[in-house]
Enzyme design. Structure first.
Site, mmCIF file in Angstrom:
data_model
loop_
_atom_site.group_PDB
_atom_site.id
_atom_site.type_symbol
_atom_site.label_atom_id
_atom_site.label_comp_id
_atom_site.label_asym_id
_atom_site.label_seq_id
_atom_site.Cartn_x
_atom_site.Cartn_y
_atom_site.Cartn_z
ATOM 1 N N GLU A 1 40.338 33.691 30.444
ATOM 2 C CA GLU A 1 40.845 34.350 31.636
ATOM 3 C C GLU A 1 39.974 34.060 32.856
ATOM 4 O O GLU A 1 38.745 33.964 32.747
ATOM 5 C CB GLU A 1 40.929 35.873 31.468
ATOM 6 C CG GLU A 1 42.301 36.390 31.083
ATOM 7 C CD GLU A 1 42.472 36.448 29.580
ATOM 8 O OE1 GLU A 1 43.607 36.659 29.123
ATOM 9 O OE2 GLU A 1 41.474 36.282 28.878
ATOM 10 N N THR A 2 40.656 33.941 33.981
ATOM 11 C CA THR A 2 40.022 33.963 35.292
ATOM 12 C C THR A 2 40.518 35.207 36.013
ATOM 13 O O THR A 2 41.728 35.447 36.085
ATOM 14 C CB THR A 2 40.365 32.711 36.115
ATOM 15 O OG1 THR A 2 39.804 31.557 35.478
ATOM 16 C CG2 THR A 2 39.820 32.815 37.526
#
Length: 263
Positions: A48-49
């Protein structure tokens, strides 16, 4: 016109670099187009970002992207974002509230570097195992439960650790993710998280999965305070509490990298 964005990479649910789950945190001054956000997440190539934006009216906004899509909730990237607020963006802040697609999420600083997230509870319901689950996992779970994720419950930690899933078969199942779980030897319960369907073959430590794991194991074990280990190769430790409609999920974090993105 070129754009320069700050970027941090934080290892969450650990006190040492190279442990826990790495998340990218990208503070913004204004929202960029969704396709640009998605391209950044793909380029980062982490599970995830998180993109965070300070809105003078609505407070801190947060969105999460896997390499393939935006998701409604992510624990480790929220913990990483709070760590960046506390140490870089808003030093002295002791309580961070993020507004998200899953509603308000509060993170508070505790002692010894621990931070606690207040997340929605997502109790799973018993369900029949989907066709092909045992073949995809390489083992047959004792029982299966469904919330956002499919919980595959095994009899022992050893069984969970020994799983060698077929990611292609897992990706073909009509579920967001499969969480293998069992009682733990050194913790109340252990888990592993597989989500190849959304571009995350095995997530090292998954806070959002504990929105379902905590109510399940609180009921099974008859206790509200739980120690959880995610037994991926990197591993992670979570201190959890069942609070009815909410769950508390606490962990530590450490900075690995800071720099800039040039667009």
């Amino acid at each position: 016109m070129s754009i320069r964005l700050r970027l941090y990479q934080v290892d969450a649910f650990t006190s040492q670099v190279f442990g826990g789950n790495p998340a990218a945190v990208c503070p913004l001054d204004t929202w960029l187009p969704d396709d640009v956000l998605q391209a950044i997440a793909l380029e980062n190539n982490l599970s995830e970002t998180a993109f965070v934006l300070r809105d003078e009216v609505r407070g801190w906004q947060i969105r999460w992207f896997t390499p393939l899509q935006e998701v409604d909730l992510c624990g480790h990237a929220t913990l990483a974002s709070a760590y960046i607020l506390f140490t870089r963006l808003a030093p002295g802040l002791e309580r961070a509230q993020f507004n998200s697609r899953s509603g308000p999420l509060v993170v508070t600083q505790g002692e010894d570097g621990w931070m606690e997230m207040d997340f929605p509870s997502r109790p799973p319901e018993p369900c029949a195992p989907p066709d092909g689950l045992a073949e995809a996992l390489g083992a047959t779970p004792r029982e299966t439960w469904l919330s956002r994720d499919l919980l595959a419950v095994f009899d022992s930690e050893e069984e969970v650790r020994a799983l060698t899933p077929d990611m292609g078969r897992l990706a073909a199942l009509d579920v967001f993710a499969v969480v293998a779980t069992a009682r733990g030897a050194q913790a109340d319960f252990v888990s592993r998280f597989f989500a190849p369907r959304v571009g995350v073959p095995e997530d090292p430590v998954t806070g959002s999965a504990h929105c379902s794991l905590v109510p399940y194991w609180a009921r099974e074990l008859g206790k509200s305070t739980l120690l959880a280990h995610q037994v991926s190769a990197r591993g992670g430790v979570l201190q959890c509490e069942d609070r009815g409609e909410r769950v508390g999920i606490a962990g530590q974090a450490v900075l690995f990298l800071e720099g800039y993105i040039s667009l």
